[in-house]
Design a protein around this motif. Structure first.
Motif, PDB file in Angstrom:
ATOM      1  N   GLY A 122       0.788  -1.229   0.000  1.00  0.00           N
ATOM      2  CA  GLY A 122       0.000   0.000   0.000  1.00  0.00           C
ATOM      3  C   GLY A 122       0.816   1.272   0.000  1.00  0.00           C
ATOM      4  N   ASN A 123       2.124   1.164   0.194  1.00  0.00           N
ATOM      5  CA  ASN A 123       3.029   2.306   0.050  1.00  0.00           C
ATOM      6  C   ASN A 123       3.260   2.463  -1.451  1.00  0.00           C
ATOM      7  N   ASP A 124       2.697   3.499  -2.083  1.00  0.00           N
ATOM      8  CA  ASP A 124       2.641   3.549  -3.547  1.00  0.00           C
ATOM      9  C   ASP A 124       3.550   4.615  -4.139  1.00  0.00           C
ATOM     10  N   PHE A 125       4.053   4.295  -5.345  1.00  0.00           N
ATOM     11  CA  PHE A 125       5.067   5.126  -5.984  1.00  0.00           C
ATOM     12  C   PHE A 125       4.844   5.194  -7.486  1.00  0.00           C
ATOM     13  N   ILE A 126       5.224   6.330  -8.060  1.00  0.00           N
ATOM     14  CA  ILE A 126       5.263   6.516  -9.506  1.00  0.00           C
ATOM     15  C   ILE A 126       6.688   6.213  -9.951  1.00  0.00           C
ATOM     16  N   LEU A 127       6.872   5.194 -10.783  1.00  0.00           N
ATOM     17  CA  LEU A 127       8.202   4.778 -11.236  1.00  0.00           C
ATOM     18  C   LEU A 127       8.474   5.333 -12.631  1.00  0.00           C
ATOM     19  N   VAL A 128       9.643   5.948 -12.789  1.00  0.00           N
ATOM     20  CA  VAL A 128      10.010   6.609 -14.039  1.00  0.00           C
ATOM     21  C   VAL A 128      11.306   6.016 -14.583  1.00  0.00           C
ATOM     22  N   ASP A 129      11.289   5.629 -15.865  1.00  0.00           N
ATOM     23  CA  ASP A 129      12.494   5.143 -16.533  1.00  0.00           C
ATOM     24  C   ASP A 129      13.373   6.332 -16.882  1.00  0.00           C
ATOM     25  N   ASN A 130      14.443   6.514 -16.095  1.00  0.00           N
ATOM     26  CA  ASN A 130      15.338   7.665 -16.219  1.00  0.00           C
ATOM     27  C   ASN A 130      16.756   7.191 -16.560  1.00  0.00           C
ATOM     28  N   ARG A 131      16.838   6.013 -17.195  1.00  0.00           N
ATOM     29  CA  ARG A 131      18.141   5.382 -17.397  1.00  0.00           C
ATOM     30  C   ARG A 131      19.032   6.123 -18.395  1.00  0.00           C
ATOM     31  N   HIS A 132      18.473   7.010 -19.202  1.00  0.00           N
ATOM     32  CA  HIS A 132      19.247   7.732 -20.204  1.00  0.00           C
ATOM     33  C   HIS A 132      19.920   8.980 -19.647  1.00  0.00           C
ATOM     34  N   SER A 133      19.615   9.342 -18.385  1.00  0.00           N
ATOM     35  CA  SER A 133      20.152  10.588 -17.819  1.00  0.00           C
ATOM     36  C   SER A 133      20.363  10.436 -16.319  1.00  0.00           C
ATOM     37  N   SER A 134      21.395  11.088 -15.827  1.00  0.00           N
ATOM     38  CA  SER A 134      21.667  11.057 -14.385  1.00  0.00           C
ATOM     39  C   SER A 134      20.910  12.146 -13.636  1.00  0.00           C
ATOM     40  N   THR A 135      20.121  12.938 -14.359  1.00  0.00           N
ATOM     41  CA  THR A 135      19.300  13.994 -13.758  1.00  0.00           C
ATOM     42  C   THR A 135      17.836  13.577 -13.812  1.00  0.00           C
ATOM     43  N   PRO A 136      17.111  13.614 -12.691  1.00  0.00           N
ATOM     44  CA  PRO A 136      15.692  13.237 -12.710  1.00  0.00           C
ATOM     45  C   PRO A 136      14.904  14.048 -13.737  1.00  0.00           C
ATOM     46  N   LEU A 137      13.979  13.392 -14.432  1.00  0.00           N
ATOM     47  CA  LEU A 137      13.186  14.034 -15.468  1.00  0.00           C
ATOM     48  C   LEU A 137      12.219  15.066 -14.902  1.00  0.00           C
ATOM     49  N   LEU A 138      11.882  14.931 -13.634  1.00  0.00           N
ATOM     50  CA  LEU A 138      10.936  15.832 -12.996  1.00  0.00           C
ATOM     51  C   LEU A 138      11.609  16.612 -11.880  1.00  0.00           C
ATOM     52  N   SER A 139      11.118  17.802 -11.628  1.00  0.00           N
ATOM     53  CA  SER A 139      11.565  18.595 -10.485  1.00  0.00           C
ATOM     54  C   SER A 139      10.779  18.171  -9.250  1.00  0.00           C
ATOM     55  N   PRO A 140      11.242  18.518  -8.061  1.00  0.00           N
ATOM     56  CA  PRO A 140      10.461  18.224  -6.859  1.00  0.00           C
ATOM     57  C   PRO A 140       9.047  18.802  -6.910  1.00  0.00           C
ATOM     58  N   ASP A 141       8.888  20.010  -7.444  1.00  0.00           N
ATOM     59  CA  ASP A 141       7.561  20.624  -7.531  1.00  0.00           C
ATOM     60  C   ASP A 141       6.645  19.834  -8.466  1.00  0.00           C
ATOM     61  N   GLU A 142       7.206  19.350  -9.566  1.00  0.00           N
ATOM     62  CA  GLU A 142       6.407  18.535 -10.484  1.00  0.00           C
ATOM     63  C   GLU A 142       6.018  17.214  -9.841  1.00  0.00           C
ATOM     64  N   ALA A 143       6.936  16.649  -9.052  1.00  0.00           N
ATOM     65  CA  ALA A 143       6.627  15.410  -8.337  1.00  0.00           C
ATOM     66  C   ALA A 143       5.481  15.614  -7.358  1.00  0.00           C
ATOM     67  N   VAL A 144       5.474  16.748  -6.672  1.00  0.00           N
ATOM     68  CA  VAL A 144       4.392  17.062  -5.737  1.00  0.00           C
ATOM     69  C   VAL A 144       3.048  17.052  -6.462  1.00  0.00           C
ATOM     70  N   LYS A 145       2.990  17.666  -7.635  1.00  0.00           N
ATOM     71  CA  LYS A 145       1.748  17.713  -8.404  1.00  0.00           C
ATOM     72  C   LYS A 145       1.283  16.318  -8.796  1.00  0.00           C
ATOM     73  N   LEU A 146       2.205  15.478  -9.218  1.00  0.00           N
ATOM     74  CA  LEU A 146       1.834  14.130  -9.638  1.00  0.00           C
ATOM     75  C   LEU A 146       1.374  13.273  -8.467  1.00  0.00           C
ATOM     76  N   CYS A 147       1.934  13.518  -7.291  1.00  0.00           N
ATOM     77  CA  CYS A 147       1.582  12.727  -6.108  1.00  0.00           C
ATOM     78  C   CYS A 147       0.234  13.119  -5.513  1.00  0.00           C
ATOM     79  N   ASP A 148      -0.295  14.265  -5.896  1.00  0.00           N
ATOM     80  CA  ASP A 148      -1.576  14.730  -5.356  1.00  0.00           C
ATOM     81  C   ASP A 148      -2.669  13.720  -5.690  1.00  0.00           C
ATOM     82  N   ARG A 149      -3.400  13.267  -4.676  1.00  0.00           N
ATOM     83  CA  ARG A 149      -4.384  12.203  -4.877  1.00  0.00           C
ATOM     84  C   ARG A 149      -5.716  12.709  -5.422  1.00  0.00           C
TER      85      ARG A 149
END
Length: 290
Positions: free
Chosen positions: A22-49
């Motif tokens: 029940g601990n849930d996560f959005i998993l992103v394939d970021n293998r082509h770059s060492s920099t996350p594709l999303l910013s922390p602010d964008e992650a907050v928006k996606l996590c909003d239920r």
């Protein structure tokens, strides 16, 4: 397979949502770059239920280095970045196996995290066993100012919410404050959890676990996670709680830990001092952001 389309950011990106107890996560394939594709602010928006996908955090699968196969980064639902996540790394292991097309029992990965190298291994029936490494017990390692830096924090008294709590502190690469109670169901987690997290004795804030001892080999746990609040499970918290239970004489080194989302098997090995966590991880759905 359920496909979900979300428009929140100026990016077209596939994701898979996973959950571990029940601990849930959005998993992103970021293998082509060492920099996350999303910013922390964008992650907050996606996590909003309500207005996003809904999750406890976003996990990025980044390239590894000379010592690792991959690197794990995670942004919590509040945008903060924890050092590690036990349920999250089980989900990441299954996500990587799916990406590689090698979902074989016994397959393992060396994953670089902010807490060091963590090694998950695929087991039968969707289970993942994770070598969580050694616990850190000194106050300066956690960190906390509850006692002197070179001392352990075992059964120390801490005033929170007008009550004195006996707490034991452990780091699994991220900080945990554990207290043993008679009945976890009676804990007002919504109010007391934030008070622990932001207490002045924890300079980097803390996760907090409330533990009820059912038997020496069976614990019940409720958790307030730093940066995520009430969650259904916390893998590093379950590990830290077994360590605290052994140090305080409350439990055995091999325990079942019952969380609101289900059970984890935790072993604190006497041979190598390492923590081993076994539990499930499951894909929920795949979608596209953009």
């Amino acid at each position: 397979m359920i496909i979900v389309y979300i428009t929140l950011i100026e990016l077209i990106m596939e994701f898979t949502k996973y959950q571990g107890l029940g601990n849930d996560f959005i998993l992103v394939d970021n293998r082509h770059s060492s920099t996350p594709l999303l910013s922390p602010d964008e992650a907050v928006k996606l996590c909003d239920r309500h207005f996003g996908i809904g999750a406890d955090g976003v996990i990025f699968a980044l390239p590894g280095d000379d010592q690792s196969d991959y690197t794990m980064r995670i942004f919590n639902s509040d945008g903060s970045e924890p050092q590690m996540c036990g349920n999250g790394i089980r989900c990441l292991a299954r996500f990587l196996a799916k990406l590689e097309g090698v979902e074989t029992v016994g397959k393992s990965y060396r994953i670089q995290t902010l807490a060091g190298i963590i090694i998950p291994r695929l087991e039968e029936e969707g289970q993942v066993k994770v070598d969580m490494g050694n616990p850190f017990l000194l106050a300066k390692e956690i960190p906390t100012t509850l006692t002197k830096g070179e001392e352990k924090v075992i059964n120390q008294f801490l005033e929170v919410g007008g009550q004195s709590w006996s707490v034991t502190c452990v780091s699994m690469g991220n900080p945990h404050c554990i207290t043993f109670v008679e009945n976890v169901a009676t804990i007002p987690l919504e109010t007391i959890g934030p008070m622990f997290e932001h207490h002045s004795v924890f300079p980097e804030r803390t996760n907090t676990e409330f533990i009820e001892v059912v038997r020496s080999d069976y614990l019940k746990m409720r958790v307030w996670e730093r940066g995520a609040g009430i969650t259904l499970a916390c893998g590093t918290g379950a590990c830290a709680s077994v360590v605290a239970g052994v140090l305080t004489g409350n439990c055995d080194r091999l325990c079942t830990v019952e969380l609101p989302g289900g059970c984890l098997t935790i072993e604190w090995s006497e041979q190598d001092n390492r923590l081993y966590m076994t539990g499930p991880a499951e894909a929920v759905f795949t979608g596209v952001i953009g």
